[in-house]
Design an enzyme around this catalytic site. Structure first.
Site, short mmCIF file in Angstrom:
data_model
loop_
_atom_site.label_atom_id
_atom_site.label_comp_id
_atom_site.label_asym_id
_atom_site.label_seq_id
_atom_site.Cartn_x
_atom_site.Cartn_y
_atom_site.Cartn_z
N TYR A 1 0.66 -1.20 0.07
CA TYR A 1 -0.08 -0.02 -0.02
C TYR A 1 0.79 1.18 -0.08
O TYR A 1 0.42 2.34 0.26
CB TYR A 1 -0.96 -0.06 1.23
CG TYR A 1 -2.09 -0.83 1.28
CD1 TYR A 1 -1.97 -2.35 0.92
CD2 TYR A 1 -3.31 -0.55 1.33
CE1 TYR A 1 -3.02 -3.25 0.98
CE2 TYR A 1 -4.50 -1.28 1.26
CZ TYR A 1 -4.41 -2.56 1.31
OH TYR A 1 -5.45 -3.40 1.28
N LYS B 1 5.31 -14.52 2.75
CA LYS B 1 5.35 -15.24 1.19
C LYS B 1 6.87 -15.35 0.67
O LYS B 1 7.22 -14.78 -0.15
CB LYS B 1 4.36 -14.47 0.14
CG LYS B 1 4.01 -15.41 -0.72
CD LYS B 1 3.24 -16.52 -0.69
CE LYS B 1 3.28 -17.56 -1.84
NZ LYS B 1 2.95 -18.74 -1.68
N ASP C 1 -0.52 -18.16 2.20
CA ASP C 1 -1.65 -19.36 1.56
C ASP C 1 -1.92 -20.42 2.71
O ASP C 1 -3.30 -20.71 2.84
CB ASP C 1 -1.13 -19.86 0.23
CG ASP C 1 0.28 -20.28 0.35
OD1 ASP C 1 1.05 -20.01 1.35
OD2 ASP C 1 0.81 -20.98 -0.76
N ASP D 1 -10.60 -10.09 6.38
CA ASP D 1 -11.86 -10.56 5.56
C ASP D 1 -12.36 -11.93 6.26
O ASP D 1 -13.44 -12.16 6.41
CB ASP D 1 -12.27 -10.03 4.31
CG ASP D 1 -12.51 -8.66 4.11
OD1 ASP D 1 -12.27 -7.81 4.76
OD2 ASP D 1 -13.12 -8.47 3.04
C1 IPM Z 1 -9.80 -2.00 5.01
C2 IPM Z 1 -10.26 -1.74 3.82
C3 IPM Z 1 -9.17 -0.77 3.01
C4 IPM Z 1 -7.72 -1.23 3.18
C5 IPM Z 1 -9.38 -0.55 1.52
C6 IPM Z 1 -10.82 0.35 1.45
C7 IPM Z 1 -8.42 0.62 1.16
O1 IPM Z 1 -10.32 -2.75 2.73
O2 IPM Z 1 -9.58 -1.26 5.60
O3 IPM Z 1 -9.80 -3.21 5.26
O4 IPM Z 1 -7.44 -2.20 2.09
O5 IPM Z 1 -7.16 -1.11 3.80
MN MN Z 2 -10.30 -4.65 3.86
#
Ligand code: IPM
Ligand code: MN
Ligand code: NAD
Length: 340
Positions: free
Chosen positions: A127, A177, A210, A238
């Site tokens: 990022y 990784k 993975d 997630d």
């Molecule tokens: C999160 C979100 C953000 C990230 C996106 C919206 C840029 O998915 O906070 O998990 O990837 O950090």
């Molecule tokens: Mn996210």
């Protein structure tokens, strides 16, 4: 001292869940003021920018930020996210994104008991925003997206993860990784080993990401604190959200432990455009994020009262439809607020 909290409700379901988090915090009767910042896609359509030019200064004048979500189908996601959330995390240097994944009592789950704590690097890695495109529109167009790993950046987040692991079960799992990636994740692994030397009480394991994704689902109880890069932490959390019931249940705190800056608290989920505006979004992740915020503001008793009320409400079966119930967003918020 009055806590000064900036609220960025943002887009889609963000304002709906943040309103409930605010209601719950208000019910605690703390000495706390809210400043609502109307930043987001609406601001973009009106002014051509997601937030004003002095946004960073404005945020720095607060003790914390409570954020809903950012992103709307009317504007490309890379424009909205690089116009608000990502620059705030980076410029405030909020290097650690804490994401507890615990199955609250009363929430149905197919995965059994879940209690993990993710520590996601939050300012660099994949990022970093380094890259570009050349030969635009031509057949040989090229796009470069460069991950950046610095020794300081890795060390500080890993150091924090070791501290947290020492306060929990004494197990730290580092996700990398470093079989396919020869540079960044190899540096990451080296730093983990270096920091481990100062924390001999913590057992550390290096797991390829993975395999870790599979293990989270097949054997969630074998994990406690997990430290991961920005992108891996994003994806894994997630999955973790689903293990703890669903996307609407997960909370996060973007922090800079040891540094005086303004932290950001927000649910893990996004603006959920598919359900926004219908009053059905689950506010648990936002309310839990508010509890993390209270903790960081030094209001530990209020934070635990809020979490306890949240768990009590779940136990009574008052759940939104993503969790199999029929409650609305505000039914849940009202009940949690009433129970603090
Ligand atoms: C999160 C979100 C953000 C990230 C996106 C919206 C840029 O998915 O906070 O998990 O990837 O950090
Ligand atoms: Mn996210
Ligand atoms: P999302 O998290 O918004 O939605 C994924 C799925 O989870 C959807 O089916 C949605 O309905 C469900 N969901 C999300 N929150 C929920 C809640 N509170 N209650 C019940 N169900 C919920 O992810 P997405 O669809 O990939 O992204 C939508 C937009 O949000 C995009 O613009 C994306 O860039 C943005 N986004 C923003 C943030 C943030 O601001 N922190 C985080 C993730 C995604």
């Amino acid at each position: 001292m009055t806590h000064r909290v900036a609220v960025i409700p943002g887009d889609g379901a963000g304002p709906e869940v943040v309103a409930e988090a605010r209601r719950c915090v208000d019910a605690l009767g703390l000495d706390l003021t809210w400043s609502e910042l109307p930043w987001g896609t609406g601001h973009y359509h009106e002014h051509g920018a997601m937030m004003p030019a002095d946004a960073l200064e404005v945020v720095r004048g607060h003790d914390a930020v409570l954020l809903g979500a950012v992103g709307d189908p009317s504007v490309p996601d890379h424009v909205t996210l690089w116009g608000l959330l990502l620059p705030l995390r980076q410029e405030l240097d909020l290097y650690a994104n804490l994401r507890p994944a615990r199955l609250l009592d009363g929430i149905p789950s197919k995965f059994g008991d879940v209690d993990m704590l993710f520590v996601r690097e939050n300012t660099e890695g994949e990022y970093a925003g380094v890259g570009g495109r050349a030969h635009r529109g031509l057949e040989h167009e090229v796009a470069l997206e460069t991950a950046v790993f610095t020794r300081v950046g890795v060390r500080r987040v890993v150091e924090y993860a070791f501290q947290l692991a020492g306060q929990r079960r004494g197990l730290l799992t580092s996700a990398t990784k470093s079989n396919a990636s020869r540079y960044g994740y190899v540096l990451w692994d080296e730093v983990v080993e270096e920091v481990h030397a100062a924390h001999p009480d913590v057992r550390v394991e290096r797991v390829l990401v993975d395999a870790l994704a599979a293990r989270m689902v097949s054997s969630p109880g074998s994990l406690d604190v997990v430290v991961a890069s920005n992108l891996f932490g994003d994806v894994l959390t997630d999955i973790a959200a689903v293990l703890q019931g669903g996307m609407g249940t997960a909370a996060s705190a973007s922090l800079a432990p040891g540094v005086a800056t303004t932290p950001i608290f927000e649910p893990v989920h996004g603006s959920a455009p598919d359900i926004a505006g219908r009053g059905i979004a689950n506010p648990i992740g936002a309310i839990w994020s508010a509890a993390l915020m209270l903790d960081s503001l030094g209001e530990a008793d209020a934070a635990s009262a809020l979490l306890q009320s949240l768990e009590t409400v779940c136990r009574t079966g008052l759940l939104t439809r993503d969790l199999g119930g029929t409650a609305t967003t505000s039914d849940v918020g009202e009940a949690v607020a009433a129970g603090v």
